[in-house]
Design a protein around this motif. Structure first.
Motif: not given
Length: 241
Positions: A23-41
């Motif tokens: 969960m602390g990796t760069e890959a998750v950091g980048a995807l986590g933003g998209e995950y949050g945006k989709y949750r809001t959407k």
């Protein structure tokens, strides 16, 4: 059955983990933003979490209980007109709430609803009433997922709900047939960890559940190797939507 439209919205590693060093990796950091945006959407009226996940949100604070002989039977509705709800499955009464409003960084304030059973200690129910936290009774000793969803719809008018973990609560509602979609964000990373929570986990005290098959509805690549996958469970039961 009248109930909310339910989406299980999860971010996981390639090996299906939802917690761990990855969960602390760069890959998750980048995807986590998209995950949050989709949750809001998705614009859901409520987010639902299991006990372990809610404990993390509340700093593992324990409830302050007082001796009580009697609590009114049935559900307790402190606020049925909130714009957002935070729903916590907590049948043993372990979460220490300080108020009926949950505030998390980057999200709108949400009224708290606890999902209990008839066997949840009366002292805990009294504590929730005093704190201004709503609760519903869903089952006698074990969680009744269908009853929980029905009451969330009828008492709080929740039309769309996101289940966001952990693995046991995801599996419980999936097994009950009340999950309409699986929104899975798959990060291109793994840490091979043992004992980490996975997307779906059977509750140890229950007998093994039946396998659930899915229909793939959408697949989208995100960034450098991330995936957004949308599935429909084949065991889903019709809802009010």
């Amino acid at each position: 059955m009248e109930r909310p439209y339910v989406i299980c919205h999860i971010l996981s590693s390639l090996d299906g983990k939802i917690t761990g060093p990855f969960m602390g990796t760069e890959a998750v950091g980048a995807l986590g933003g998209e995950y949050g945006k989709y949750r809001t959407k998705m614009n859901a009226g409520a987010l639902l979490y299991g006990t372990a996940t809610t404990k993390e949100f509340t700093g593992f604070r324990k409830p302050v209980l007082e001796e009580t002989e009697e609590v009114p039977e049935g559900d307790f509705v402190a606020n049925d007109k909130a714009d957002q709800y935070f729903v916590s499955v907590d049948v043993d009464g372990e979460i220490g709430w300080e108020s009926g409003t949950f505030c998390n960084k980057g999200r709108a304030p949400a009224h708290v609803i606890e999902v209990l059973t008839a066997s949840t200690p009366a002292a805990y129910k009294a504590c929730l009433r005093k704190t201004g936290v709503s609760y519903i009774i869903a089952g006698e000793e074990k969680l009744d997922c269908e009853t929980a969803m029905k009451k969330l719809y009828e008492l709080f008018h929740i039309e769309k709900l996101l289940i966001c973990g952990g693995g046991m609560v995801n599996w419980s509602f999936l097994q009950a047939g009340v999950v309409d979609e699986l929104s899975l964000f798959l990060a291109p990373v793994t840490d091979g960890g043992l004992g980490s929570a996975s997307v779906f986990t059977q509750i140890p005290s229950l007998t093994e559940g039946k396998p659930v098959e899915f229909l793939l509805r959408e697949a989208e690549q995100l960034g450098d190797g991330g995936l957004r996958l949308n599935y429909q469970p084949k065991n889903r039961k019709s809802c009010s939507q």
